[in-house]
Design a protein around this motif. Structure first.
Motif, mmCIF file in Angstrom:
data_model
loop_
_atom_site.group_PDB
_atom_site.id
_atom_site.type_symbol
_atom_site.label_atom_id
_atom_site.label_comp_id
_atom_site.label_asym_id
_atom_site.label_seq_id
_atom_site.Cartn_x
_atom_site.Cartn_y
_atom_site.Cartn_z
ATOM 1 N N SER A 78 36.429 45.828 32.609
ATOM 2 C CA SER A 78 37.439 44.995 33.265
ATOM 3 C C SER A 78 38.045 44.036 32.250
ATOM 4 N N LEU A 79 39.112 43.377 32.631
ATOM 5 C CA LEU A 79 39.782 42.451 31.730
ATOM 6 C C LEU A 79 38.920 41.240 31.401
ATOM 7 N N ASN A 80 37.901 40.959 32.237
ATOM 8 C CA ASN A 80 37.004 39.843 31.926
ATOM 9 C C ASN A 80 35.800 40.290 31.097
ATOM 10 N N GLY A 81 35.761 41.563 30.686
ATOM 11 C CA GLY A 81 34.719 42.055 29.797
ATOM 12 C C GLY A 81 33.555 42.760 30.456
ATOM 13 N N THR A 82 33.501 42.811 31.771
ATOM 14 C CA THR A 82 32.412 43.486 32.469
ATOM 15 C C THR A 82 32.553 44.996 32.308
#
Length: 132
Positions: free
Chosen positions: A114-118
């Motif tokens: 995801s864009l948050n790094g997950t």
């Protein structure tokens, strides 16, 4: 006032517990076979990757074919938000090249970031045949 303090304490307690964290940034993808057969550089299998309606932007790091990571390098997936129709979501063409006919290939899942790094591994409910 006591209820307010109790709610604030409960909110902080839940915020620190990772069991209550949900990541909404992983896309739902659909795969469509396009073509397969001999080519100048060997045997090529082409397919399309399409986000489902309402999927967010993300980065696909792997596609699992027959249960193992494929030779594809990662690629970005654009978001597909309503009010578009499901088939209007952008399609990304992908091609795999093999020295010889690899036999039946099934896409069984993918790994997305995801864009948050997950990063999360997604298993498809049913394999998608791309080289029957």
């Amino acid at each position: 006032m006591k209820r307010f303090i109790a709610l604030v304490v409960a909110a902080f307690a839940l915020a620190g517990c990772s069991n209550f964290v949900t990541d909404f940034g992983i896309p739902t993808l659909r795969f469509h076979p396009v073509s397969f057969g001999p080519a100048a550089g060997g045997y090529q299998v082409s397919f399309e990757v399409q986000p489902a309606l309402g999927s967010p932007s993300a980065y696909v790091t792997r596609i699992y074919i027959n249960g193992t990571p494929s030779q594809l390098s990662g690629f970005g997936v654009a978001e597909c938000l309503p009010p578009t129709t499901a088939d209007a979501c952008p399609k990304l063409a992908q091609t795999l090249t093999f020295a010889a006919d690899p036999g039946t290939l099934e896409i069984t899942g993918y790994q997305a970031q995801s864009l948050n790094g997950t990063v999360r591994d997604i298993t498809l409910p049913a394999p998608v045949l791309i080289n029957p």
